[in-house]
Design a protein around this motif. Structure first.
Motif, PDB file in Angstrom:
ATOM      1  N   CYS A 169     -12.028  46.046   6.244  1.00  0.00           N
ATOM      2  CA  CYS A 169     -11.576  47.348   6.794  1.00  0.00           C
ATOM      3  C   CYS A 169     -10.226  47.198   7.475  1.00  0.00           C
ATOM      4  CB  CYS A 169     -12.573  47.871   7.810  1.00  0.00           C
ATOM      5  SG  CYS A 169     -14.034  48.509   7.051  1.00  0.00           S
ATOM      6  N   GLU A 170     -10.068  46.114   8.218  1.00  0.00           N
ATOM      7  CA  GLU A 170      -8.807  45.929   8.956  1.00  0.00           C
ATOM      8  C   GLU A 170      -7.627  45.826   7.992  1.00  0.00           C
ATOM      9  OE1 GLU A 170     -11.343  43.510  12.224  1.00  0.00           O
ATOM     10  OE2 GLU A 170      -9.746  42.420  11.202  1.00  0.00           O
ATOM     11  N   ARG A 171      -7.856  45.178   6.848  1.00  0.00           N
ATOM     12  CA  ARG A 171      -6.765  45.023   5.892  1.00  0.00           C
ATOM     13  C   ARG A 171      -6.561  46.268   5.053  1.00  0.00           C
ATOM     14  NH1 ARG A 171      -8.105  40.855   7.937  1.00  0.00           N
ATOM     15  NH2 ARG A 171      -6.919  38.905   8.026  1.00  0.00           N
ATOM     16  N   ALA A 172      -7.574  47.126   4.952  1.00  0.00           N
ATOM     17  CA  ALA A 172      -7.416  48.347   4.161  1.00  0.00           C
ATOM     18  C   ALA A 172      -6.500  49.338   4.878  1.00  0.00           C
ATOM     19  CB  ALA A 172      -8.783  48.973   3.899  1.00  0.00           C
ATOM     20  N   GLY A 173      -6.256  49.136   6.164  1.00  0.00           N
ATOM     21  CA  GLY A 173      -5.328  50.017   6.882  1.00  0.00           C
ATOM     22  C   GLY A 173      -5.930  51.376   7.097  1.00  0.00           C
ATOM     23  N   SER A 174      -5.942  52.181   6.044  1.00  0.00           N
ATOM     24  CA  SER A 174      -6.485  53.529   6.171  1.00  0.00           C
ATOM     25  C   SER A 174      -7.988  53.453   6.321  1.00  0.00           C
ATOM     26  CB  SER A 174      -6.177  54.316   4.918  1.00  0.00           C
ATOM     27  OG  SER A 174      -6.831  53.701   3.844  1.00  0.00           O
ATOM     28  N   GLY A 175      -8.509  52.224   6.227  1.00  0.00           N
ATOM     29  CA  GLY A 175      -9.928  52.024   6.058  1.00  0.00           C
ATOM     30  C   GLY A 175     -10.773  52.568   7.161  1.00  0.00           C
ATOM     31  N   LEU A 176     -10.321  53.212   8.084  1.00  0.00           N
ATOM     32  CA  LEU A 176     -11.098  53.481   9.262  1.00  0.00           C
ATOM     33  C   LEU A 176     -12.162  54.520   8.968  1.00  0.00           C
ATOM     34  CD1 LEU A 176      -7.914  53.072  11.281  1.00  0.00           C
ATOM     35  CD2 LEU A 176      -9.764  51.479  11.097  1.00  0.00           C
ATOM     36  N   ALA A 177     -11.984  55.722   9.440  1.00  0.00           N
ATOM     37  CA  ALA A 177     -13.066  56.701   9.317  1.00  0.00           C
ATOM     38  C   ALA A 177     -13.420  56.979   7.860  1.00  0.00           C
ATOM     39  CB  ALA A 177     -12.668  57.981  10.021  1.00  0.00           C
ATOM     40  N   HIS A 178     -12.420  56.975   6.947  1.00  0.00           N
ATOM     41  CA  HIS A 178     -12.713  57.412   5.581  1.00  0.00           C
ATOM     42  C   HIS A 178     -13.658  56.461   4.860  1.00  0.00           C
ATOM     43  CE1 HIS A 178     -10.069  60.710   5.973  1.00  0.00           C
ATOM     44  NE2 HIS A 178      -9.043  59.929   6.278  1.00  0.00           N
ATOM     45  N   ALA A 179     -13.444  55.165   5.026  1.00  0.00           N
ATOM     46  CA  ALA A 179     -14.306  54.192   4.336  1.00  0.00           C
ATOM     47  C   ALA A 179     -15.655  54.089   5.027  1.00  0.00           C
ATOM     48  CB  ALA A 179     -13.632  52.834   4.323  1.00  0.00           C
ATOM     49  N   GLY A 180     -15.809  54.819   6.118  1.00  0.00           N
ATOM     50  CA  GLY A 180     -17.025  54.679   6.906  1.00  0.00           C
ATOM     51  C   GLY A 180     -16.827  53.524   7.866  1.00  0.00           C
ATOM     52  N   PHE A 181     -17.442  53.617   9.032  1.00  0.00           N
ATOM     53  CA  PHE A 181     -17.266  52.558  10.022  1.00  0.00           C
ATOM     54  C   PHE A 181     -17.744  51.233   9.433  1.00  0.00           C
ATOM     55  CE2 PHE A 181     -18.704  50.228  13.875  1.00  0.00           C
ATOM     56  CZ  PHE A 181     -17.445  50.037  14.415  1.00  0.00           C
ATOM     57  N   LEU A 182     -16.914  50.208   9.518  1.00  0.00           N
ATOM     58  CA  LEU A 182     -17.188  48.880   8.942  1.00  0.00           C
ATOM     59  C   LEU A 182     -17.519  48.948   7.448  1.00  0.00           C
ATOM     60  CD1 LEU A 182     -19.271  47.217  11.813  1.00  0.00           C
ATOM     61  CD2 LEU A 182     -16.957  46.597  11.082  1.00  0.00           C
ATOM     62  N   GLY A 183     -16.921  49.927   6.776  1.00  0.00           N
ATOM     63  CA  GLY A 183     -17.102  50.029   5.327  1.00  0.00           C
ATOM     64  C   GLY A 183     -18.453  50.565   4.904  1.00  0.00           C
ATOM     65  N   ASN A 238     -19.418  53.321   3.932  1.00  0.00           N
ATOM     66  CA  ASN A 238     -19.426  54.212   2.753  1.00  0.00           C
ATOM     67  C   ASN A 238     -19.135  53.477   1.457  1.00  0.00           C
ATOM     68  OD1 ASN A 238     -19.806  56.319   4.466  1.00  0.00           O
ATOM     69  ND2 ASN A 238     -17.688  57.061   4.408  1.00  0.00           N
ATOM     70  N   ASP A 239     -18.807  52.184   1.550  1.00  0.00           N
ATOM     71  CA  ASP A 239     -18.437  51.431   0.355  1.00  0.00           C
ATOM     72  C   ASP A 239     -19.708  50.812  -0.245  1.00  0.00           C
ATOM     73  OD1 ASP A 239     -17.624  49.497  -1.451  1.00  0.00           O
ATOM     74  OD2 ASP A 239     -15.861  48.920  -0.284  1.00  0.00           O
ATOM     75  N   ARG A 240     -20.234  51.499  -1.254  1.00  0.00           N
ATOM     76  CA  ARG A 240     -21.551  51.085  -1.776  1.00  0.00           C
ATOM     77  C   ARG A 240     -21.553  49.665  -2.313  1.00  0.00           C
ATOM     78  NH1 ARG A 240     -23.532  56.123  -5.209  1.00  0.00           N
ATOM     79  NH2 ARG A 240     -23.470  57.617  -3.519  1.00  0.00           N
ATOM     80  N   LEU A 241     -20.443  49.273  -2.955  1.00  0.00           N
ATOM     81  CA  LEU A 241     -20.411  47.921  -3.533  1.00  0.00           C
ATOM     82  C   LEU A 241     -20.420  46.865  -2.434  1.00  0.00           C
ATOM     83  CD1 LEU A 241     -17.893  48.439  -6.453  1.00  0.00           C
ATOM     84  CD2 LEU A 241     -20.395  48.333  -6.558  1.00  0.00           C
ATOM     85  N   LEU A 242     -19.655  47.134  -1.375  1.00  0.00           N
ATOM     86  CA  LEU A 242     -19.637  46.206  -0.242  1.00  0.00           C
ATOM     87  C   LEU A 242     -21.035  46.118   0.372  1.00  0.00           C
ATOM     88  CD1 LEU A 242     -18.134  44.563   2.080  1.00  0.00           C
ATOM     89  CD2 LEU A 242     -18.074  46.741   3.294  1.00  0.00           C
ATOM     90  N   VAL A 243     -21.637  47.270   0.614  1.00  0.00           N
ATOM     91  CA  VAL A 243     -22.952  47.275   1.267  1.00  0.00           C
ATOM     92  C   VAL A 243     -23.952  46.504   0.404  1.00  0.00           C
ATOM     93  CG1 VAL A 243     -24.876  48.764   1.964  1.00  0.00           C
ATOM     94  CG2 VAL A 243     -22.526  49.379   2.589  1.00  0.00           C
ATOM     95  N   ARG A 244     -23.900  46.745  -0.920  1.00  0.00           N
ATOM     96  CA  ARG A 244     -24.867  46.061  -1.793  1.00  0.00           C
ATOM     97  C   ARG A 244     -24.652  44.544  -1.746  1.00  0.00           C
ATOM     98  NH1 ARG A 244     -24.459  47.110  -7.853  1.00  0.00           N
ATOM     99  NH2 ARG A 244     -24.426  49.275  -7.250  1.00  0.00           N
ATOM    100  N   ALA A 245     -23.382  44.123  -1.823  1.00  0.00           N
ATOM    101  CA  ALA A 245     -23.091  42.683  -1.833  1.00  0.00           C
ATOM    102  C   ALA A 245     -23.511  42.036  -0.510  1.00  0.00           C
ATOM    103  CB  ALA A 245     -21.604  42.457  -2.089  1.00  0.00           C
ATOM    104  N   VAL A 246     -23.231  42.713   0.589  1.00  0.00           N
ATOM    105  CA  VAL A 246     -23.592  42.142   1.898  1.00  0.00           C
ATOM    106  C   VAL A 246     -25.111  42.043   2.030  1.00  0.00           C
ATOM    107  CG1 VAL A 246     -23.596  42.605   4.383  1.00  0.00           C
ATOM    108  CG2 VAL A 246     -21.463  42.777   3.102  1.00  0.00           C
ATOM    109  N   LEU A 247     -25.821  43.076   1.562  1.00  0.00           N
ATOM    110  CA  LEU A 247     -27.289  43.018   1.672  1.00  0.00           C
ATOM    111  C   LEU A 247     -27.860  41.910   0.778  1.00  0.00           C
ATOM    112  CD1 LEU A 247     -28.281  46.789   2.003  1.00  0.00           C
ATOM    113  CD2 LEU A 247     -27.974  45.075   3.796  1.00  0.00           C
TER     114      LEU A 247
END
Ligand SMILES: Cc1cc2nc3c(=O)[nH]c(=O)nc-3n(C[C@H](O)[C@H](O)[C@H](O)COP(=O)(O)OP(=O)(O)OC[C@H]3O[C@@H](n4cnc5c(N)ncnc54)[C@H](O)[C@@H]3O)c2cc1C
Length: 494
Positions: free
Chosen positions: A417-431, A433-442
């Motif tokens: 998120c920090e490197r995405a810059g705009s990543g803040l509210a739009h990507a969802g807090f700590l990403g 809203n990013d389904r691929l990220l959430v799936r990989a982390v889980l």
């Protein structure tokens, strides 16, 4: 009886969250009341900021012209603008693993230490907020900016629909106020959920922890004690105590957040219920006695706040079932709380402040009604996401090497998120809203817990987690050559 004062928005709760949303809306020309049952300055816990929190604050200040508040986004500008306001330097996250009954034992390759940089220098560093000072300053700014501030005011609801009508009681004097919309920023009091008779959804959360904390004076930096135990600190990416320091034990973890005035916020987040037969002070000492290096560190430290002494809480986790309705919304810190681990509270609250200010200050009433359900469900989904990250850490408390791996789940999400810059509210807090990220982390979390259950060694588990997270690992985490000392994780300077 005199007519009730009328507002576009009533904000209940004048912590930093409520105050900032009130100020932003006032700047957009809305009439805003800010009501708190207490006054400032007052002791408040929850002090460690992060790169995401500070970027969100900077964005809020820029969009709403909050020029006096903007210096708080980095240590250097804050110190120059407001040297007297209580603060600390936070260059990153430091973790030290402790075993029951043993002095802290440094291992080759820093196996019982982990330092993860969040900022590249003191000037651009994140900060520890001495909340009594910061919240009081923000509240003054709100009053100066034209927000009607009602402190020491007990609010009782007279009507909740279609408009809010509240009776405010200030030391026996009552005043009625009306508002089209109500923002609940009362934190753990969760006032609006209670007024509307909503059940809590806390049982859906996986994390279980309780708090035991205070502010101390006379606490030496842990790095000094670590050196005394033989730690080699030459390759630490930052001074270990200019950070959110975590002392990790099998029964829970302790935070230590150091302010430049010598005060340290320290407290345990404990994974099991305690014995109420002991006073909070006695329990605090009993835990220290099980970890000799921590006992030495606290030997000449004194509690200086709050006035009642050490605070012992019940379960910290709480979750609202609904976070927004037709003419009301809860800030994230009111909708729920998971745990101090990863310092998510300030950043998540600021994300909610920014989103709500956008929704309430722009567009028609209809547009607002359309966006509020999404706001509510995003806030709750983000709290569940934090719960997933934090509960992995609690599951691994007993083995520091695995605990270290559990933190990588958070750091992968945060550094992305920090490197995405705009990543803040739009990507969802700590990403969130990013389904691929959430799936990989889980999936990586499952690999970690399965590896732990079957007794796999940490290197094998780490390799599997690294493979599952490759695409999202943008900051060089899981690098065995780093020996738990991560410098390249610092957020890009802005
Ligand atoms: C033990 C612990 C440690 C934490 N550590 C961190 C950390 O290091 N970093 C981090 O980012 N977050 C941390 N947090 C989370 C952080 O404290 C919260 O995110 C933050 O306080 C939320 O701010 P807020 O302004 O929304 O609410 P609060 O700070 O909770 O403010 C609520 C306000 O509402 C007022 N109020 C209450 N009831 C009423 C009422 N009936 N009517 C009117 N006003 C009312 C209160 O007086 C108060 O001023 C921690 C939390 C806990 C519990």
């Amino acid at each position: 009886m005199s007519a009730a004062a009328c507002y576009d928005v009533i904000v209940l709760g004048a912590g930093f969250g409520g105050t900032l949303v009130a100020l932003a809306l006032q700047k957009r020309g809305l009439r805003v009341a800010l009501v708190d049952r207490g006054a400032h300055p007052r002791f408040a816990i929850g002090e460690s900021s992060t790169p995401i929190a500070n970027r969100q604050l900077a964005k809020l200040c820029e969009q709403y012209g909050l020029d006096e508040i903007a210096p708080l986004c980095q240590f250097g500008t804050w110190d120059a603008a407001y040297p007297q306001m209580g603060k600390g330097i936070k260059r990153g996250f430091s973790y030290f693993g402790h075993e029951l009954g043993r002095e802290f034992t440094p291992e080759p390759g820093h196996l019982s230490e982990l330092l993860v940089a969040a900022s590249s220098s003191t000037a651009v560093a994140d900060t520890q907020w001495l909340r009594s000072d910061v919240d009081a300053f923000l509240c003054q700014q709100a009053a100066k900016g034209g927000v009607d501030v009602w402190l020491n005011a007990v609010a009782n609801p007279l009507e909740t629909h279609p408009r809010w009508r509240l009776q405010l009681d200030q030391s026996g004097e009552t005043t009625n106020i009306e508002g089209q919309f109500l923002v609940d920023a009362t934190g753990e009091a969760m006032v609006v959920s209670k007024w509307l008779g909503h059940e809590l959804a806390t049982l859906r959360l996986k994390t279980w922890s309780r708090g035991l904390f205070a502010h101390f004076k006379g606490l030496p930096p842990f790095e000094e004690l670590a050196k005394g135990c033989g730690a080699v600190t030459g390759d630490y990416p930052f001074p270990a105590d200019e950070a959110a320091v975590h002392q990790v034990t099998p029964e829970g973890w302790m935070w230590q957040l150091r302010f430049t005035n010598g005060v340290v916020s320290a407290g345990w987040a404990l994974a099991k219920p305690g014995d109420q037969a002991f006073s909070p002070a006695a329990e605090f000492q009993q835990i220290l006695d099980r970890y000799p290096t921590l006992r030495s560190q606290f030997a000449s430290a004194d509690v200086i706040a709050p006035a009642v002494g050490l605070v012992r809480t019940g379960r910290l986790q709480r979750l609202a079932a609904v976070a927004a309705g037709e003419n009301w919304a809860l800030l994230p810190g009111t909708a729920g709380f998971i745990d101090p681990l990863y310092s998510t509270g300030i950043g998540h609250t600021l994300t909610g402040v920014w989103r709500l200010a956008e929704i309430l200050s722009a567009g028609s009433q209809q547009a607002r009604q359309e966006r509020l359900p999404e706001y509510g469900s995003e806030v709750l989904a983000e709290l569940h996401w934090i719960d997933e990250l934090v509960s992995a850490a609690y599951a691994t408390l007993g083995r520091f090497e695995l605990f270290t791996l559990s933190t990588m789940l958070y750091f992968v999400a945060a550094t992305g998120c920090e490197r995405a810059g705009s990543g803040l509210a739009h990507a969802g807090f700590l990403g969130a809203n990013d389904r691929l990220l959430v799936r990989a982390v889980l999936e990586a979390k499952r690999a970690l817990l399965a590896g732990q259950a079957t007794g796999q060694d940490a290197a094998t588990i780490a390799a599997e987690m690294r493979d599952l997270l490759t695409v999202f690992n943008v900051a060089g985490l899981f690098d065995p050559r780093a020996h738990n000392m991560y410098e390249g994780t610092a957020a890009p300077d802005v």
